[in-house]
Design an enzyme around this catalytic site. Sequence first.
Site, short mmCIF file in Angstrom:
data_model
loop_
_atom_site.label_atom_id
_atom_site.label_comp_id
_atom_site.label_asym_id
_atom_site.label_seq_id
_atom_site.Cartn_x
_atom_site.Cartn_y
_atom_site.Cartn_z
N SER A 177 -69.45 19.77 -4.25
CA SER A 177 -68.54 18.84 -3.56
C SER A 177 -67.11 19.33 -3.67
O SER A 177 -66.33 19.25 -2.71
CB SER A 177 -68.63 17.45 -4.19
OG SER A 177 -69.95 16.98 -4.13
N LEU B 128 -71.37 17.87 -12.38
CA LEU B 128 -69.94 18.16 -12.51
C LEU B 128 -69.28 18.35 -11.14
O LEU B 128 -68.10 18.69 -11.04
CB LEU B 128 -69.72 19.42 -13.38
CG LEU B 128 -70.24 19.29 -14.82
CD1 LEU B 128 -70.15 20.63 -15.55
CD2 LEU B 128 -69.45 18.24 -15.59
N ASP C 215 -69.43 12.52 -3.11
CA ASP C 215 -68.43 12.94 -4.11
C ASP C 215 -67.29 13.76 -3.49
O ASP C 215 -66.30 14.03 -4.16
CB ASP C 215 -69.08 13.80 -5.21
CG ASP C 215 -69.90 12.96 -6.18
OD1 ASP C 215 -69.83 11.71 -6.10
OD2 ASP C 215 -70.60 13.55 -7.02
N LYS D 274 -65.45 17.72 -11.98
CA LYS D 274 -65.17 16.33 -12.39
C LYS D 274 -66.19 15.90 -13.43
O LYS D 274 -67.28 16.50 -13.54
CB LYS D 274 -65.21 15.36 -11.21
CG LYS D 274 -66.54 15.29 -10.42
CD LYS D 274 -67.58 14.34 -10.97
CE LYS D 274 -68.89 14.35 -10.17
NZ LYS D 274 -70.03 13.77 -10.84
N GLY E 291 -69.65 20.52 -8.60
CA GLY E 291 -69.20 21.84 -8.14
C GLY E 291 -69.28 22.03 -6.63
O GLY E 291 -68.32 22.47 -5.99
P1 ATP Z 1 -74.95 16.65 -6.91
O1 ATP Z 1 -74.76 15.41 -7.71
O2 ATP Z 1 -74.34 16.57 -5.53
O3 ATP Z 1 -76.35 17.20 -6.93
P2 ATP Z 1 -74.04 18.41 -8.98
O4 ATP Z 1 -72.66 18.40 -9.48
O5 ATP Z 1 -75.09 17.87 -9.89
O6 ATP Z 1 -74.00 17.69 -7.60
P3 ATP Z 1 -73.89 20.99 -7.70
O7 ATP Z 1 -73.49 22.06 -8.63
O8 ATP Z 1 -72.88 20.50 -6.74
O9 ATP Z 1 -74.51 19.83 -8.57
O10 ATP Z 1 -75.19 21.53 -6.93
C1 ATP Z 1 -76.21 20.71 -6.49
C2 ATP Z 1 -77.08 21.46 -5.48
O11 ATP Z 1 -76.29 21.80 -4.34
C3 ATP Z 1 -77.68 22.76 -5.98
O12 ATP Z 1 -79.05 22.70 -5.69
C4 ATP Z 1 -77.05 23.85 -5.15
O13 ATP Z 1 -77.95 24.85 -4.78
C5 ATP Z 1 -76.54 23.13 -3.91
N1 ATP Z 1 -75.25 23.68 -3.43
C6 ATP Z 1 -74.88 23.84 -2.15
N2 ATP Z 1 -73.65 24.34 -2.06
C7 ATP Z 1 -73.19 24.51 -3.30
C8 ATP Z 1 -71.98 25.01 -3.85
N3 ATP Z 1 -70.98 25.44 -3.08
N4 ATP Z 1 -71.87 25.01 -5.18
C9 ATP Z 1 -72.87 24.55 -5.96
N5 ATP Z 1 -74.04 24.12 -5.50
C10 ATP Z 1 -74.22 24.08 -4.18
#
Ligand code: ATP
Length: 348
Positions: free
Chosen positions: A111, A107, A144, A19, A109
């Site tokens: 969530s 983005l 999210d 997203k 991922g």
């Molecule tokens: P957020 O805003 O929740 O931090 P984001 O989109 O910025 O989300 P994500 O790629 O979701 O970032 O990852 C954030 C953190 O969650 C990372 O430190 C990662 O190690 C951890 N994490 C746990 N499970 C996952 C997963 N399935 N995919 C990606 N990261 C994950």
Amino acid sequence: MAVKGGAPARVLRVRAFAKVNLGLEVLGLRQDGYHELRTIFQTIDLHDDVVIHLRPRALDVECDHPLVPGDEGNLALRAALELRRHARVTRGARIEIAKRIPVGGGLGGGSSDAAAVLLALDRLWGVGLGPAGLQPLARRLGADVPFFLTGGTALGLGRGDEVYPLWTQVRAHLVIVAPDRPVSTSAVFARVDQSLTPRENSNTIFRFVSSDLEGLRAFPVLTNDLERAALEEAPDLAPQVRRIRGILVRGGAVLASLSGSGSSFFGLYDDARRARGAQSVLRDAGFEVLRARTVTLDQYRGFWARSLRGLRDARVSNQARSRHHGDHGRQGHPGGGRKAQGLRVDRV
Ligand code: ATP
């Protein structure tokens, strides 16, 4: 999962879409310590590939990305555990994630992986809660996660976990620069707290939603309140972001913004040609660039219906499936190979 006429399905392959936040307002700090937000979520067709194998009991996860945990720190595994506990299921699964969504890039991922696992295991384990019944579990997993049970263009209120699909859906092209530099969401919010003034009267999201999204005019009102704090948290990104924004805007972006708490920065285009142009200028300037298209609510629902219907078909006609290999997941855009279109807003 006894199914007439065939053996139970054992494997499900789905896509977990990313997203962007087209706009994001931080209204204040709530009594429970969370932030009160208003945001416009938008699903895009950049996605992780998630394969789920049924297992008798064991439940585990594997991901090909070094920054993503392979234990209960992985949100996808936590989703499976939460569903199993909630539904008192004894079955297990192996979850394999091929990571394509940049990690820690705002983005969504993790969530999205979690929501995809909820939807897939709800079906594979025969729980039958559906997206509405999965909402409370999704909210417990993260703010999210509920959005990814809905998808498309949606308004997020509360912590971002109260999700309302918008009557108008955005069709557009995106150019995304995801610096190899994760930014911690909690650290960004901690910085926001230091400078937070009550913004109940902030109304950019309200204006956007009520503008009827007439063509391109609505997008420039949108802003991301986290951008300043994100760049304070990662000051090395500030000069890059200035350059990236300049290139995106000169290339004709109707909106150029940080997604969530960063570190991804994106431009929204009404036209594939302009998006390609901005992409090549950014590449020449040395940036890693991704291109994507928005996924509307209908497209998102269609994708999930096909993915889960495929499962039912597989269960009913195991024999037929063994004669037709290669039917796992359609390639290309979830709209089903639809011709590229400009920025359009569709009624749902
Ligand atoms: P957020 O805003 O929740 O931090 P984001 O989109 O910025 O989300 P994500 O790629 O979701 O970032 O990852 C954030 C953190 O969650 C990372 O430190 C990662 O190690 C951890 N994490 C746990 N499970 C996952 C997963 N399935 N995919 C990606 N990261 C994950």
